[in-house]
Design a protein around this motif. Structure first.
Motif, mmCIF file in Angstrom:
data_model
loop_
_atom_site.group_PDB
_atom_site.id
_atom_site.type_symbol
_atom_site.label_atom_id
_atom_site.label_comp_id
_atom_site.label_asym_id
_atom_site.label_seq_id
_atom_site.Cartn_x
_atom_site.Cartn_y
_atom_site.Cartn_z
ATOM 1 N N THR A 117 9.621 -12.770 5.555
ATOM 2 C CA THR A 117 10.369 -14.047 5.850
ATOM 3 C C THR A 117 9.919 -14.966 5.057
ATOM 4 O O THR A 117 10.688 -16.196 4.801
ATOM 5 N N ARG A 118 8.740 -15.073 4.545
ATOM 6 C CA ARG A 118 8.330 -15.959 3.677
ATOM 7 C C ARG A 118 6.945 -15.618 2.743
ATOM 8 O O ARG A 118 6.216 -14.660 3.177
ATOM 9 N N GLY A 119 7.065 -16.082 1.622
ATOM 10 C CA GLY A 119 5.819 -15.458 0.621
ATOM 11 C C GLY A 119 6.022 -14.453 -0.067
ATOM 12 O O GLY A 119 4.968 -13.804 -0.519
ATOM 13 N N GLU A 120 7.022 -13.644 -0.341
ATOM 14 C CA GLU A 120 7.299 -12.272 -0.830
ATOM 15 C C GLU A 120 6.890 -12.452 -2.282
ATOM 16 O O GLU A 120 6.325 -11.543 -2.784
ATOM 17 N N ASP A 121 7.034 -13.653 -2.941
ATOM 18 C CA ASP A 121 6.518 -13.577 -4.309
ATOM 19 C C ASP A 121 4.920 -13.675 -4.242
ATOM 20 O O ASP A 121 4.448 -13.403 -5.252
ATOM 21 N N ALA A 122 4.138 -13.717 -3.134
ATOM 22 C CA ALA A 122 2.936 -13.996 -3.169
ATOM 23 C C ALA A 122 2.221 -12.374 -2.754
ATOM 24 O O ALA A 122 0.915 -12.105 -2.876
ATOM 25 N N LEU A 123 2.940 -11.303 -2.620
ATOM 26 C CA LEU A 123 2.790 -9.921 -2.414
ATOM 27 C C LEU A 123 2.330 -9.386 -3.632
ATOM 28 O O LEU A 123 2.971 -9.263 -4.629
ATOM 29 N N GLU A 124 1.141 -8.657 -3.568
ATOM 30 C CA GLU A 124 0.812 -7.766 -4.524
ATOM 31 C C GLU A 124 0.873 -6.353 -3.946
ATOM 32 O O GLU A 124 0.833 -6.234 -2.718
ATOM 33 N N SER A 125 0.686 -5.277 -4.925
ATOM 34 C CA SER A 125 0.712 -3.990 -4.192
ATOM 35 C C SER A 125 -0.056 -3.205 -5.230
ATOM 36 O O SER A 125 -0.551 -3.397 -6.325
ATOM 37 N N PHE A 126 -0.644 -2.010 -4.564
ATOM 38 C CA PHE A 126 -1.552 -0.952 -5.085
ATOM 39 C C PHE A 126 -1.199 0.264 -4.671
ATOM 40 O O PHE A 126 -0.605 0.694 -3.387
ATOM 41 N N GLU A 127 -0.926 1.216 -5.404
ATOM 42 C CA GLU A 127 -0.439 2.715 -5.056
ATOM 43 C C GLU A 127 -1.710 3.588 -5.478
ATOM 44 O O GLU A 127 -1.768 3.883 -6.706
ATOM 45 N N LYS A 128 -2.519 3.995 -4.699
ATOM 46 C CA LYS A 128 -3.426 4.873 -5.110
ATOM 47 C C LYS A 128 -3.067 6.066 -5.297
ATOM 48 O O LYS A 128 -3.404 7.104 -6.116
ATOM 49 N N THR A 129 -2.118 6.661 -4.339
ATOM 50 C CA THR A 129 -1.023 7.863 -4.260
ATOM 51 C C THR A 129 0.422 7.554 -4.065
ATOM 52 O O THR A 129 0.301 6.138 -3.489
ATOM 53 N N ARG A 130 1.147 8.501 -4.300
ATOM 54 C CA ARG A 130 2.427 8.191 -4.111
ATOM 55 C C ARG A 130 2.753 8.154 -2.683
ATOM 56 O O ARG A 130 3.827 7.506 -2.094
ATOM 57 N N ALA A 131 1.846 8.443 -1.821
ATOM 58 C CA ALA A 131 2.094 8.654 -0.356
ATOM 59 C C ALA A 131 2.158 7.247 0.397
ATOM 60 O O ALA A 131 2.675 6.979 1.442
ATOM 61 N N SER A 132 1.433 5.940 -0.261
ATOM 62 C CA SER A 132 1.170 5.008 0.359
ATOM 63 C C SER A 132 1.285 3.702 -0.785
ATOM 64 O O SER A 132 0.502 3.820 -1.925
ATOM 65 N N ARG A 133 2.119 2.820 -0.436
ATOM 66 C CA ARG A 133 2.013 1.422 -1.248
ATOM 67 C C ARG A 133 1.546 0.354 -0.475
ATOM 68 O O ARG A 133 2.223 -0.081 0.471
ATOM 69 N N ARG A 134 0.308 -0.115 -0.856
ATOM 70 C CA ARG A 134 -0.347 -0.990 0.056
ATOM 71 C C ARG A 134 -0.055 -2.495 -0.463
ATOM 72 O O ARG A 134 -0.131 -2.804 -1.729
ATOM 73 N N ARG A 135 0.362 -3.251 0.491
ATOM 74 C CA ARG A 135 0.660 -4.722 -0.028
ATOM 75 C C ARG A 135 -0.305 -5.817 0.559
ATOM 76 O O ARG A 135 -0.534 -5.572 1.806
#
Length: 142
Positions: free
Chosen positions: A55-73
């Motif tokens: 609802t706020r700050g989506e532009d501040a989210l970063e992400s990382f995918e160590k595997t295709r199973a999970s995208r951490r934000r």
């Protein structure tokens, strides 16, 4: 009337809202969650993607995918973890600690074979994850 729960990252720049009831709640003991959370266990709440909204700050989210199973934000301002998308399961984990008004009622432990902290609480201990989510469905002794 539908339930709404809100939370946010450590600094509050990113805000998340979930609607309804989670598909599951519990504890994950996998090495990835332990390293990501810097703790011996991760308390999760799993939601269908359409029940989760930034609802706020989506532009501040970063992400990382160590595997295709999970995208951490996480929030790039404070480093606060917000959620993990699990595309193979079709679910999103909004960390239980981010939803202070949600009545966290854990149902099971997953990836218990990787546990470094045994928790004898009477809940089912899954070797990996339930069969309906692509796991073996095998349970372990407490």
């Amino acid at each position: 009337m539908s339930e709404h729960h809100t939370g946010g990252c450590f600094c509050g720049v990113v805000q998340v809202e979930v609607e309804g009831k989670p598909e599951a709640m519990g504890y994950c003991h996998c090495e990835s969650c332990r390293h990501w959370s810097a703790g011996p266990v991760n308390a999760f709440t799993l939601w269908k993607p359409e029940a989760v909204r930034i609802t706020r700050g989506e532009d501040a989210l970063e992400s990382f995918e160590k595997t295709r199973a999970s995208r951490r934000r996480w929030c790039r301002h404070c480093g606060g973890h917000v959620l993990t998308e699990h595309p193979g399961m079709g679910l999103v984990d909004v960390y239980a600690a981010l939803l202070p008004d949600l009545d966290f009622t854990p149902q099971l432990h997953v990836h218990y074979q990787e546990s470094v902290l045994r928790i004898p609480d009477g809940l089912p201990k899954m070797k990996d994850v339930p069969a309906e989510l692509g796991g073996s469905g095998e349970t372990l002794e407490e």
